[in-house]
Scaffold this motif. Sequence first.
Motif, PDB file in Angstrom:
ATOM      1  N   GLN A  33     111.000  56.361  32.421  1.00  0.00           N
ATOM      2  CA  GLN A  33     111.020  55.124  31.648  1.00  0.00           C
ATOM      3  C   GLN A  33     111.759  55.402  30.353  1.00  0.00           C
ATOM      4  OE1 GLN A  33     109.811  51.928  32.575  1.00  0.00           O
ATOM      5  NE2 GLN A  33     111.137  51.436  30.834  1.00  0.00           N
ATOM      6  N   GLY A  70     113.812  49.513  27.143  1.00  0.00           N
ATOM      7  CA  GLY A  70     113.704  48.177  27.704  1.00  0.00           C
ATOM      8  C   GLY A  70     115.077  47.701  28.151  1.00  0.00           C
ATOM      9  N   ASN A  90     115.944  47.826  35.232  1.00  0.00           N
ATOM     10  CA  ASN A  90     114.596  47.599  34.684  1.00  0.00           C
ATOM     11  C   ASN A  90     114.233  48.591  33.579  1.00  0.00           C
ATOM     12  OD1 ASN A  90     114.365  49.890  36.254  1.00  0.00           O
ATOM     13  ND2 ASN A  90     112.449  49.279  37.241  1.00  0.00           N
ATOM     14  N   GLY A  91     115.237  49.243  32.990  1.00  0.00           N
ATOM     15  CA  GLY A  91     114.971  50.146  31.877  1.00  0.00           C
ATOM     16  C   GLY A  91     114.618  51.557  32.274  1.00  0.00           C
ATOM     17  N   THR A  92     114.734  51.871  33.554  1.00  0.00           N
ATOM     18  CA  THR A  92     114.417  53.222  34.016  1.00  0.00           C
ATOM     19  C   THR A  92     115.676  53.975  34.430  1.00  0.00           C
ATOM     20  OG1 THR A  92     114.077  52.575  36.330  1.00  0.00           O
ATOM     21  CG2 THR A  92     112.164  52.489  34.853  1.00  0.00           C
ATOM     22  N   SER A 132     121.003  50.906  26.513  1.00  0.00           N
ATOM     23  CA  SER A 132     120.355  49.727  27.063  1.00  0.00           C
ATOM     24  C   SER A 132     120.967  48.448  26.506  1.00  0.00           C
ATOM     25  CB  SER A 132     118.854  49.759  26.731  1.00  0.00           C
ATOM     26  OG  SER A 132     118.250  48.514  26.933  1.00  0.00           O
ATOM     27  N   ARG A 136     116.588  56.952  37.224  1.00  0.00           N
ATOM     28  CA  ARG A 136     116.071  57.685  38.377  1.00  0.00           C
ATOM     29  C   ARG A 136     116.922  58.929  38.621  1.00  0.00           C
ATOM     30  NH1 ARG A 136     114.743  53.111  43.035  1.00  0.00           N
ATOM     31  NH2 ARG A 136     113.502  51.724  41.705  1.00  0.00           N
ATOM     32  N   THR A 161     111.356  59.280  38.249  1.00  0.00           N
ATOM     33  CA  THR A 161     111.681  58.033  37.567  1.00  0.00           C
ATOM     34  C   THR A 161     111.294  58.177  36.106  1.00  0.00           C
ATOM     35  OG1 THR A 161     111.326  56.688  39.565  1.00  0.00           O
ATOM     36  CG2 THR A 161     111.277  55.551  37.442  1.00  0.00           C
TER      37      THR A 161
END
Length: 204
Positions: A49, A52, A31-33, A71, A35, A47
């Motif tokens: 961000q 995208g 989801n583009g994150t 990404s 962790r 987390t």
Amino acid sequence: GATVGTFTLNRSVLRARLSSDDSRLFVGMDNGTVRELDPVTGVARDTIQALGGAINGLALSPDGAHLYATSTVGGVADIDTKTNALARTIPLAGALQDIAVSPDDPSRLHAMVAGVAPAGAKDKGGPTTGVVGLYTSTDRGEHWSAVDAPGVPSDTSGPADPRPLSRIGGGDLPPVTIDPKDPNVVYSSSVVLWRTLDGGHSWS
């Protein structure tokens, strides 16, 4: 080695990188994150961000100060690991597959970038992305040059990649690794393993 534990996360993990002192585990999510997990317990510490799309490439600088994330929708996130803040977003078009930092030169980066698949290729059982090429930066991502690519990442007119499954290394998301003794020796693997001895100009 033996499996010492498993972690359950609520999303798909595409890449993972452990810090050199084994104290921090970074994972790229769909989801583009990114962790940060405790590598012993798997508990999420933070987390970030990043971008995208899905984070399918992660690389730590030799000193651990920078975490680079790539990404599927393009771009490279440069994360300051002291604060886990996004320091900058580096423009690089195309669906990035993975990224690596030279162990002896933190300014030298390699990235695998996939172009756009020809129209209708996926429907005919063909590749889901276009030709995968190797891009190199010698200034921590400020400028990139295509070493092994038929054209710009958005080009769909290039010939099909003759390597297995139309990928450097074969398959999707080919990891890229730089030899710690020689930055011109780069490995890419997925279904099969490919190696270049000249910085990506030729593969065997």
